[in-house]
Design a protein around this motif. Structure first.
Motif, PDB file in Angstrom:
ATOM      1  N   ALA A  37       0.810  -1.223   0.000  1.00  0.00           N
ATOM      2  CA  ALA A  37       0.000   0.000   0.000  1.00  0.00           C
ATOM      3  C   ALA A  37       0.845   1.277   0.000  1.00  0.00           C
ATOM      4  N   LEU A  38       2.121   1.158   0.290  1.00  0.00           N
ATOM      5  CA  LEU A  38       2.982   2.342   0.351  1.00  0.00           C
ATOM      6  C   LEU A  38       3.238   2.905  -1.047  1.00  0.00           C
ATOM      7  N   PRO A  39       3.308   4.229  -1.149  1.00  0.00           N
ATOM      8  CA  PRO A  39       3.652   4.832  -2.446  1.00  0.00           C
ATOM      9  C   PRO A  39       5.055   4.421  -2.879  1.00  0.00           C
ATOM     10  N   GLN A  40       5.277   4.385  -4.175  1.00  0.00           N
ATOM     11  CA  GLN A  40       6.590   3.999  -4.704  1.00  0.00           C
ATOM     12  C   GLN A  40       7.655   4.947  -4.162  1.00  0.00           C
ATOM     13  N   GLY A  41       8.771   4.401  -3.751  1.00  0.00           N
ATOM     14  CA  GLY A  41       9.864   5.192  -3.197  1.00  0.00           C
ATOM     15  C   GLY A  41       9.810   5.308  -1.684  1.00  0.00           C
ATOM     16  N   SER A  42       8.718   4.851  -1.078  1.00  0.00           N
ATOM     17  CA  SER A  42       8.604   4.896   0.380  1.00  0.00           C
ATOM     18  C   SER A  42       9.458   3.802   0.990  1.00  0.00           C
ATOM     19  N   ARG A  43       9.871   4.021   2.230  1.00  0.00           N
ATOM     20  CA  ARG A  43      10.665   3.026   2.941  1.00  0.00           C
ATOM     21  C   ARG A  43       9.894   2.545   4.155  1.00  0.00           C
ATOM     22  N   LEU A  44      10.019   1.268   4.427  1.00  0.00           N
ATOM     23  CA  LEU A  44       9.398   0.666   5.600  1.00  0.00           C
ATOM     24  C   LEU A  44      10.499   0.034   6.428  1.00  0.00           C
ATOM     25  N   HIS A  45      10.635   0.471   7.660  1.00  0.00           N
ATOM     26  CA  HIS A  45      11.625  -0.100   8.574  1.00  0.00           C
ATOM     27  C   HIS A  45      10.881  -0.973   9.571  1.00  0.00           C
ATOM     28  N   VAL A  46      11.278  -2.214   9.658  1.00  0.00           N
ATOM     29  CA  VAL A  46      10.618  -3.170  10.537  1.00  0.00           C
ATOM     30  C   VAL A  46      11.605  -3.583  11.623  1.00  0.00           C
ATOM     31  N   GLY A  47      11.142  -3.592  12.850  1.00  0.00           N
ATOM     32  CA  GLY A  47      11.979  -4.020  13.960  1.00  0.00           C
ATOM     33  C   GLY A  47      11.149  -4.783  14.965  1.00  0.00           C
ATOM     34  N   ARG A  48      11.797  -5.419  15.876  1.00  0.00           N
ATOM     35  CA  ARG A  48      11.115  -6.176  16.927  1.00  0.00           C
ATOM     36  C   ARG A  48      11.216  -5.429  18.242  1.00  0.00           C
ATOM     37  N   VAL A  49      10.195  -5.604  19.041  1.00  0.00           N
ATOM     38  CA  VAL A  49      10.213  -5.029  20.375  1.00  0.00           C
ATOM     39  C   VAL A  49      11.129  -5.894  21.227  1.00  0.00           C
ATOM     40  N   PRO A  50      12.167  -5.325  21.832  1.00  0.00           N
ATOM     41  CA  PRO A  50      13.096  -6.134  22.625  1.00  0.00           C
ATOM     42  C   PRO A  50      12.387  -6.866  23.754  1.00  0.00           C
ATOM     43  N   GLY A  51      12.797  -8.108  23.962  1.00  0.00           N
ATOM     44  CA  GLY A  51      12.273  -8.875  25.081  1.00  0.00           C
ATOM     45  C   GLY A  51      10.890  -9.455  24.857  1.00  0.00           C
ATOM     46  N   ARG A  52      10.339  -9.305  23.668  1.00  0.00           N
ATOM     47  CA  ARG A  52       8.993  -9.810  23.426  1.00  0.00           C
ATOM     48  C   ARG A  52       9.072 -11.107  22.644  1.00  0.00           C
ATOM     49  N   VAL A  53       8.399 -12.123  23.127  1.00  0.00           N
ATOM     50  CA  VAL A  53       8.333 -13.402  22.429  1.00  0.00           C
ATOM     51  C   VAL A  53       6.966 -13.463  21.766  1.00  0.00           C
ATOM     52  N   PRO A  54       6.917 -13.430  20.429  1.00  0.00           N
ATOM     53  CA  PRO A  54       5.635 -13.399  19.738  1.00  0.00           C
ATOM     54  C   PRO A  54       4.975 -14.773  19.690  1.00  0.00           C
TER      55      PRO A  54
END
Length: 111
Positions: A20-37
């Motif tokens: 859904a992001l416009p072309q050229g957009s950046r998505l940074h994904v990270g995990r919450v420290p200490g969280r076991v999903p």
């Protein structure tokens, strides 16, 4: 610039957001420290996690759960990918960090 925090264990949600992001957009994904999903884990993977916390080897886990140690190895690898961990010890450490502190009582915290 827009910052958006979304808590999810579903990789499909991230794929929809990326699409859904416009072309050229950046998505940074990270995990919450200490969280076991744990919501993203299967019931069998949660069993494997429990055995890892006990310090069992793949062969010992296999015997305990009536699985091939190769199947256990595959489950451990999948859990490591889901938790973004590189070692079994890192998985156990994250589980310990995410566990509630036994010294605190929720009822007392509210008073």
């Amino acid at each position: 610039m827009l910052y958006l925090a979304i808590e999810t264990d579903d990789i499909g949600v991230l794929a929809v957001i990326r699409a859904a992001l416009p072309q050229g957009s950046r998505l940074h994904v990270g995990r919450v420290p200490g969280r076991v999903p744990e919501a993203g884990l299967t019931a069998r993977q949660r069993q494997i996690l429990g055995c890892l916390a006990e310090g069992l080897s793949n062969k010992e886990i296999g015997r305990k759960l009536s699985l091939s140690h190769f199947t256990v190895r595959n489950h451990v690898s999948a859990v490591m990918r889901l938790l973004d961990a590189s070692t079994r010890q890192e998985i156990v450490a994250r589980m310990a960090e995410a566990a509630p502190d036994p010294g605190t009582d929720d009822a007392e915290a509210g008073s």
